[in-house]
Design an enzyme around this catalytic site. Structure first.
Site, short mmCIF file in Angstrom:
data_model
loop_
_atom_site.label_atom_id
_atom_site.label_comp_id
_atom_site.label_asym_id
_atom_site.label_seq_id
_atom_site.Cartn_x
_atom_site.Cartn_y
_atom_site.Cartn_z
N ASN A 426 0.84 -1.20 0.00
CA ASN A 426 0.00 0.00 0.00
C ASN A 426 0.86 1.24 0.00
O ASN A 426 2.01 1.22 0.48
CB ASN A 426 -0.93 0.02 1.22
CG ASN A 426 -0.21 0.29 2.51
OD1 ASN A 426 0.36 -0.62 3.10
ND2 ASN A 426 -0.24 1.53 2.97
N CYS A 427 0.33 2.30 -0.58
CA CYS A 427 1.01 3.58 -0.53
C CYS A 427 0.17 4.51 0.33
O CYS A 427 -0.43 4.07 1.30
CB CYS A 427 1.22 4.15 -1.93
SG CYS A 427 -0.30 4.17 -2.91
N ILE A 428 0.06 5.77 -0.02
CA ILE A 428 -0.65 6.71 0.83
C ILE A 428 -2.15 6.46 0.84
O ILE A 428 -2.80 6.54 1.88
CB ILE A 428 -0.37 8.16 0.37
CG1 ILE A 428 1.13 8.45 0.49
CG2 ILE A 428 -1.14 9.16 1.22
CD1 ILE A 428 1.52 9.79 -0.07
#
Length: 484
Positions: A426-428
């Protein structure tokens, strides 16, 4: 390569976010007792020590932050490995250890090894650790060594890798460091142009920590310049002493805060609030204390071309200030505190002109940064593909204490479950998923959870846009995968 650098930039945002507070704490203490650095005032000592506890350990924060952020699965084992990597290299290449390995006196060791604990080493440590986590976190060893399988293997392999890195640096680091010192001594003979070249390379070397080698030539008594000490002692020539410090004031007090404003104005609308919080604190820290890393590290990896422009403008600022003999000095950094204090030093020459220069540079920085960011669509904070936020977001679609668990279960089922999902990151705001067969993905089922959108980015890569609560959903997905 650019995508990798942008990931590095995002991973560094976690440790960078704490720097403005540290800079302000240290600045307050320095303001209270700028001569004794806390030695004459316990309140000042408290603030300075609190700030230094963070700023002095920036390389460690980078090692841990990068190891955690660059690993495919955000896990404590990756962060621990980043710390292990940093400890191994800085211990093996410490002055005492190098003296022992070479069989010489500590005084005879290259001064390069005194600067081994720098940001460059922290970044290398974090990248090596994350790579070791991605490669070895799921490795199964024979039964006799089963205890060391998986995540427990990562710190071990990281330590081994950093031994190899340390051997390389043992020979390379002194050559690089000494070369930069020699380079600095050569350009010191070029007057205002040399000051500009120094300013350019000072900023350009910030990501590596090698700027300390150049600084030692101009600020201290390596080549007889000793610019900082001579300025505060009011020795030397008026208009000349301080020329390797003065040009930093327009950039740090005005230019970079203006650049921060430009990055805020060019951020996506849904990201402006988050970007504003970071840039406001970072801009204030730069103006008040002269600590610019919170702003610079926010874009140096995400938009390296923009950082090159910043380095050029810094060099230009030092050239202009030196050319017109406008001088001021600093004991900490080129912020308002030191500028105000340096006004009373007799050898300071027309220091108020640096304010005028700074206002001009603020305009240049703002419009140039804004133009370049928009023109070339640079991924500065709040503009990257992974920065899309939904005001309501999927987090509002499901109520109840276990909403993220239920959302994760349905999303994972829609992705095809264990039979189809090969990796989840996952990123932001997004789940980044690798699948075996895109045809097995039920997009309607995923969308039924209320997520703002889905993006297919490759034949086996899909991103589920969740919103600001993506971390909680990702954690629940990881639990599902571990329990199956």
């Amino acid at each position: 390569m650019m995508k990798y650098l942008q990931r590095m930039g995002k991973s560094l945002m976690l440790p960078v976010a704490v720097l403005p507070a540290a800079a302000i704490l240290m600045g307050i203490g320095y303001w209270i007792d700028h001569e004794g650095w806390g030695g004459g005032n316990p309140v000042a000592a408290f603030f300075i020590s609190a700030g230094k506890s963070i700023l002095d350990n920036l390389p460690v924060l980078f090692a841990v932050g990068l190891a955690f952020g660059m690993s495919k699965v955000k896990d404590g084992a990756a962060a621990l490995s980043g710390l292990v990597a940093y400890l191994v290299v800085t211990t093996l290449l410490s002055t005492d250890t190098v003296a022992m390995l070479k069989g010489i006196d500590v005084e005879a060791v290259s001064p390069a090894f005194e600067k081994i604990g720098n940001a460059f080493i922290g970044i290398i440590s974090g990248l090596v650790a994350s790579n070791m986590y991605n490669r070895f976190s799921k490795v199964q060893l024979p039964d006799a060594l089963a205890f060391f399988s998986g995540k427990r293997l990562v710190p071990i392999m990281t330590a081994v890798s950093m031994i190899v890195v340390s051997v390389i640096l043992f020979f390379v680091w002194p050559v690089v460091y000494t070369g930069l010192v020699s380079f600095g001594e050569a350009i010191s003979k070029l007057g205002p142009v040399g000051a500009g070249i120094y300013g350019f390379f000072n900023r350009l070397l910030i990501p590596t920590g090698l700027h300390h080698a150049l600084n030692s030539v101009f600020w201290f008594d390596v080549a007889g310049i000793d610019d900082i000490r001579n300025f505060w002692a009011s020795k030397g020539t008026k208009g000349i002493t301080g020329m390797y410090q003065a040009g930093f004031f327009p950039v740090m007090m005005f230019g970079l805060p203006a650049a921060a404003l430009a990055m805020y104005h060019t951020a996506k609308t849904k990201q402006k609030k988050q970007v504003a919080a970071l840039m406001l604190a970072a801009g204030f820290a730069a103006f008040f204390t002269g600590v610019t890393e919170p702003i610079e590290f926010a874009f140096m990896f995400a938009a390296p071309a923009l950082y090159l422009v910043h380095a050029f403008l810094t060099g230009l600022s030092l050239t202009i200030a030196a050319l017109f003999h406008w001088t001021a000095g600093f004991g900490f950094s080129a912020g308002f505190i030191d500028f105000f204090l340096s006004l009373k030093i007799p050898i300071a020459n027309k220091p108020y002109m640096l304010i005028v220069q700074g206002l001009v540079f603020a305009v240049i920085y703002y419009f140039l940064f804004r133009f370049i960011i928009v023109k070339f669509n640079l991924a500065t904070p709040g503009r990257g593909d992974d920065d899309e936020l939904d005001a309501g977001g999927a987090e509002n679609a499901i109520d109840g204490k276990s909403k993220f668990a239920r959302m994760a279960a349905k999303i994972y089922e829609g992705l095809g479950g264990d039979a189809n999902v090969t990796s989840v990151d996952n990123c932001i705001t997004r789940l980044r998923v690798e699948v075996k067969d895109m045809k097995a993905v039920d997009q309607n089922k995923i969308k039924s959870t209320g997520v703002p959108g889905i993006k297919i980015v490759g034949p086996n890569s899909i991103q589920v846009i969740v919103g600001t609560s993506v971390q909680f959903v990702a954690d629940e997905v990881e639990k599902i995968r571990n329990n199956n």
